[in-house]
Scaffold this motif. Structure first.
Motif, mmCIF file in Angstrom:
data_model
loop_
_atom_site.group_PDB
_atom_site.id
_atom_site.type_symbol
_atom_site.label_atom_id
_atom_site.label_comp_id
_atom_site.label_asym_id
_atom_site.label_seq_id
_atom_site.Cartn_x
_atom_site.Cartn_y
_atom_site.Cartn_z
ATOM 1 N N ALA A 193 14.316 18.029 -15.407
ATOM 2 C CA ALA A 193 13.914 18.900 -14.309
ATOM 3 C C ALA A 193 15.097 19.437 -13.521
ATOM 4 C CB ALA A 193 12.983 18.139 -13.363
ATOM 5 N N ASP A 194 16.229 18.721 -13.533
ATOM 6 C CA ASP A 194 17.376 19.142 -12.730
ATOM 7 C C ASP A 194 18.601 18.359 -13.183
ATOM 8 O OD1 ASP A 194 18.692 20.602 -10.761
ATOM 9 O OD2 ASP A 194 18.222 19.164 -9.165
ATOM 10 N N THR A 195 19.787 18.950 -13.013
ATOM 11 C CA THR A 195 21.045 18.300 -13.372
ATOM 12 C C THR A 195 22.058 18.494 -12.257
ATOM 13 O OG1 THR A 195 20.750 18.512 -15.764
ATOM 14 C CG2 THR A 195 23.021 18.338 -14.975
ATOM 15 N N LEU A 196 22.817 17.437 -11.987
ATOM 16 C CA LEU A 196 23.926 17.481 -11.041
ATOM 17 C C LEU A 196 25.230 17.248 -11.783
ATOM 18 C CD1 LEU A 196 22.456 15.276 -8.149
ATOM 19 C CD2 LEU A 196 22.559 17.784 -8.237
ATOM 20 N N LEU A 197 26.270 17.977 -11.386
ATOM 21 C CA LEU A 197 27.597 17.810 -11.959
ATOM 22 C C LEU A 197 28.472 17.034 -10.979
ATOM 23 C CD1 LEU A 197 28.290 21.413 -13.333
ATOM 24 C CD2 LEU A 197 27.009 19.556 -14.408
ATOM 25 N N PHE A 198 29.245 16.092 -11.511
ATOM 26 C CA PHE A 198 30.099 15.247 -10.688
ATOM 27 C C PHE A 198 31.552 15.321 -11.165
ATOM 28 C CE2 PHE A 198 25.909 13.594 -10.073
ATOM 29 C CZ PHE A 198 25.880 13.033 -8.799
ATOM 30 N N ALA A 199 32.451 14.815 -10.335
ATOM 31 C CA ALA A 199 33.879 14.874 -10.632
ATOM 32 C C ALA A 199 34.301 13.922 -11.735
ATOM 33 C CB ALA A 199 34.686 14.592 -9.366
ATOM 34 N N SER A 200 33.452 12.977 -12.116
ATOM 35 C CA SER A 200 33.752 12.049 -13.206
ATOM 36 C C SER A 200 32.473 11.331 -13.601
ATOM 37 C CB SER A 200 34.807 11.007 -12.777
ATOM 38 O OG SER A 200 34.272 10.145 -11.788
ATOM 39 N N GLY A 201 32.517 10.656 -14.745
ATOM 40 C CA GLY A 201 31.385 9.833 -15.136
ATOM 41 C C GLY A 201 31.149 8.705 -14.144
ATOM 42 N N MET A 202 32.232 8.106 -13.636
ATOM 43 C CA MET A 202 32.084 7.052 -12.639
ATOM 44 C C MET A 202 31.426 7.577 -11.368
ATOM 45 S SD MET A 202 33.040 3.964 -13.476
ATOM 46 C CE MET A 202 33.502 3.187 -11.924
ATOM 47 N N ALA A 203 31.784 8.780 -10.934
ATOM 48 C CA ALA A 203 31.157 9.352 -9.741
ATOM 49 C C ALA A 203 29.664 9.544 -9.950
ATOM 50 C CB ALA A 203 31.827 10.671 -9.372
ATOM 51 N N ALA A 204 29.287 9.979 -11.145
ATOM 52 C CA ALA A 204 27.871 10.171 -11.445
ATOM 53 C C ALA A 204 27.130 8.842 -11.472
ATOM 54 C CB ALA A 204 27.718 10.894 -12.789
ATOM 55 N N ALA A 205 27.679 7.869 -12.182
ATOM 56 C CA ALA A 205 27.000 6.580 -12.318
ATOM 57 C C ALA A 205 26.874 5.866 -10.981
ATOM 58 C CB ALA A 205 27.758 5.714 -13.323
ATOM 59 N N THR A 206 27.947 5.832 -10.213
ATOM 60 C CA THR A 206 27.897 5.117 -8.936
ATOM 61 C C THR A 206 26.961 5.791 -7.940
ATOM 62 O OG1 THR A 206 29.895 6.279 -8.185
ATOM 63 C CG2 THR A 206 30.201 4.119 -9.203
ATOM 64 N N ALA A 207 26.764 7.107 -8.055
ATOM 65 C CA ALA A 207 25.848 7.797 -7.145
ATOM 66 C C ALA A 207 24.427 7.263 -7.276
ATOM 67 C CB ALA A 207 25.870 9.303 -7.408
ATOM 68 N N VAL A 208 24.031 6.881 -8.479
ATOM 69 C CA VAL A 208 22.683 6.342 -8.685
ATOM 70 C C VAL A 208 22.523 5.039 -7.910
ATOM 71 C CG1 VAL A 208 21.039 5.498 -10.399
ATOM 72 C CG2 VAL A 208 22.535 7.427 -10.952
ATOM 73 N N PHE A 209 23.532 4.181 -7.960
ATOM 74 C CA PHE A 209 23.462 2.884 -7.269
ATOM 75 C C PHE A 209 23.590 3.057 -5.759
ATOM 76 C CE2 PHE A 209 24.004 1.727 -11.552
ATOM 77 C CZ PHE A 209 23.676 0.391 -11.712
ATOM 78 N N GLN A 210 24.375 4.045 -5.330
ATOM 79 C CA GLN A 210 24.542 4.292 -3.900
ATOM 80 C C GLN A 210 23.285 4.866 -3.271
ATOM 81 O OE1 GLN A 210 28.001 6.748 -4.032
ATOM 82 N NE2 GLN A 210 29.413 5.034 -4.271
ATOM 83 N N ALA A 211 22.359 5.353 -4.092
ATOM 84 C CA ALA A 211 21.090 5.862 -3.574
ATOM 85 C C ALA A 211 20.062 4.750 -3.362
ATOM 86 C CB ALA A 211 20.521 6.915 -4.524
ATOM 87 N N LEU A 212 20.406 3.524 -3.749
ATOM 88 C CA LEU A 212 19.517 2.382 -3.542
ATOM 89 C C LEU A 212 19.718 1.798 -2.149
ATOM 90 C CD1 LEU A 212 20.119 0.692 -7.017
ATOM 91 C CD2 LEU A 212 18.051 1.922 -6.299
ATOM 92 N N ASP A 213 18.858 0.859 -1.772
ATOM 93 C CA ASP A 213 18.957 0.199 -0.472
ATOM 94 C C ASP A 213 19.596 -1.182 -0.609
ATOM 95 O OD1 ASP A 213 17.701 2.218 1.039
ATOM 96 O OD2 ASP A 213 15.713 1.489 0.427
ATOM 97 N N PRO A 214 20.320 -1.653 0.404
ATOM 98 C CA PRO A 214 20.840 -3.023 0.374
ATOM 99 C C PRO A 214 19.710 -4.021 0.126
ATOM 100 C CG PRO A 214 21.765 -1.805 2.222
ATOM 101 C CD PRO A 214 20.696 -0.932 1.635
ATOM 102 N N GLY A 215 19.991 -4.973 -0.741
ATOM 103 C CA GLY A 215 18.992 -5.967 -1.096
ATOM 104 C C GLY A 215 18.208 -5.646 -2.339
ATOM 105 N N ASP A 216 18.274 -4.398 -2.818
ATOM 106 C CA ASP A 216 17.569 -4.041 -4.050
ATOM 107 C C ASP A 216 18.138 -4.824 -5.235
ATOM 108 O OD1 ASP A 216 15.864 -2.275 -2.821
ATOM 109 O OD2 ASP A 216 16.967 -0.474 -3.410
ATOM 110 N N HIS A 217 17.252 -5.223 -6.122
ATOM 111 C CA HIS A 217 17.644 -5.924 -7.344
ATOM 112 C C HIS A 217 17.797 -4.906 -8.462
ATOM 113 C CE1 HIS A 217 16.592 -8.324 -11.081
ATOM 114 N NE2 HIS A 217 17.623 -9.005 -10.591
#
Length: 385
Positions: A72-96
């Motif tokens: 449905a949509d794609t985002l471009l990031f400055a690196s693969g690490m930037a893309a991958a870490t963005a997914v985890f940074q969108a979570l809340d503290p305490g999430d498993h």
């Protein structure tokens, strides 16, 4: 632009059928501007505000990847690490969250380091074992399952559809690092994943001249909005020239990957019979543990990556890499040049990679030349030992 064709090879090669209305040019332009003119009423009727989120150079590569992944949509990031870490940074503290034991080493270090210090509860499992994933899931607590398949550098294969079903039953999102498979071979969103990630530095660009990452969503939901906010607020985006180089590389994606798959299969078969090779790790080999799953979810080939374990141990593997001529001793993968690397030396003492392993990224050279070069290096290292 002309109407979008439906076959993925044509979508990629034609840059979505781009034609410049003013000049008739078939190559999309680069837009280096960082800002855009406001309308007299102080609005932005043309939809562009600031280049961190609105660069027109992003449009064609992002839309191309969205079409190839059937998302449905794609985002471009400055690196693969930037893309991958963005997914985890969108979570809340305490999430498993659940991650594979075998995965790209830099990201493994990040999820077990900074991600935990930010309050995420990270659990590693053998993701190729569906029962192990099932046992690790905590309904109501697990918010994300992260997969990498085939997983670097042992090339273990995970059943995406099976894990997607388990994750969704537990109320979790499923994200898949599909860098090695590429949309040429596997489309995780069609198998039930919610997000697919690529280190576009590798096959999507394919020329070893861009560092980039991408995320593609199956749907534009609340979690995707969070990820987009992370990207915009933290600014981990591509520059204009890098986005243009990415769309240029995408145009040859199918031709490159299909050649690399065929060459990797040839090398895997021939290296399996080499007297100095103890084992070949490649999903295309019938005796490989994940071959059955790979055959179901990878169409048209098994990827351009394989690893070998060298008889004689760690020193023999290092000596082999030292004596190649056609192969290049360098980090990365997915480019037109073939690369060889002793991964344990790179990853350090916490690596799960055996010391006798060499990772091979197959490029566009002759498979015969690649085999002969690696064969002489293996034989020379054996004589040294």
């Amino acid at each position: 632009m002309t109407d979008r064709p439906h076959r993925p090879e044509t979508i990629a090669a034609g840059a979505l059928g781009f034609e410049d209305a003013a000049s008739g040019a078939v190559i999309p332009p680069i837009h280096p501007s960082t800002t855009y003119i406001r309308d007299p009423d102080n609005g932005y009727d043309r939809g562009r505000v600031y280049a961190r989120a609105d660069n027109p150079t992003f449009d064609i590569p992002a839309r191309t990847i969205t079409e190839l992944e059937k998302g449905a949509d794609t985002l471009l990031f400055a690196s693969g690490m930037a893309a991958a870490t963005a997914v985890f940074q969108a979570l809340d503290p305490g999430d498993h969250v659940i991650v594979p034991d075998v995965m790209y080493w830099a990201f493994r270090n990040w999820v077990h380091g900074p991600a935990t210090r930010w309050g995420l509860r990270v659990e590693g499992v053998d993701s190729s074992d569906t029962d192990a994933v099932r046992a690790a899931l905590r309904p109501g607590e697990t918010r994300l399952v992260w997969l990498e398949t085939p997983a670097n550098p042992l090339w273990t294969v995970t059943d995406i559809a099976a894990v997607a079903e388990l994750a969704h039953e537990a109320g979790a999102w499923l994200a898949v690092d599909s860098t090695v498979a590429t949309p040429v071979l596997t489309r995780p969103l069609e198998l039930g994943a919610d997000i697919v990630m690529h280190s576009a530095t590798k096959y999507l660009n394919g020329h070893s001249d861009v560092v980039a990452g991408t995320l593609t969503a199956a749907r534009k939901d609340e979690f995707w909005s969070r990820i987009k906010a992370v990207q915009t607020q933290q600014g981990g985006i591509l520059g204009s020239f890098e986005a243009w180089l990415l769309q240029r590389g995408l145009r040859t994606l199918f031709a490159r990957v299909r050649w690399q798959c065929a060459a990797a299969m040839t090398l895997a078969e021939r290296l399996s019979a080499h007297p100095q090779v103890a084992e070949v790790l490649y999903p295309g080999l019938p005796g490989f543990r994940g071959h059955g799953i790979a055959s179901r979810q990878m169409t048209g080939g098994f990827g351009g990556m394989l690893s070998i374990r060298v008889k004689g141990g760690t020193q023999a593997a290092i000596d082999t890499a030292a004596h190649v001529g056609v192969w290049r001793r360098a980090t990365s993968l997915g480019g037109v040049e073939s690369l060889i690397e002793h991964r344990a030396s790179i990853e350090g003492p916490t690596s799960p990679v055996p010391g006798d392993l060499l990772r091979l990224s197959v490029g566009l050279e002759s498979p015969d030349d690649l085999f002969e070069d690696l064969g002489q290096a293996l034989n020379r290292a054996s004589r040294q030992g």
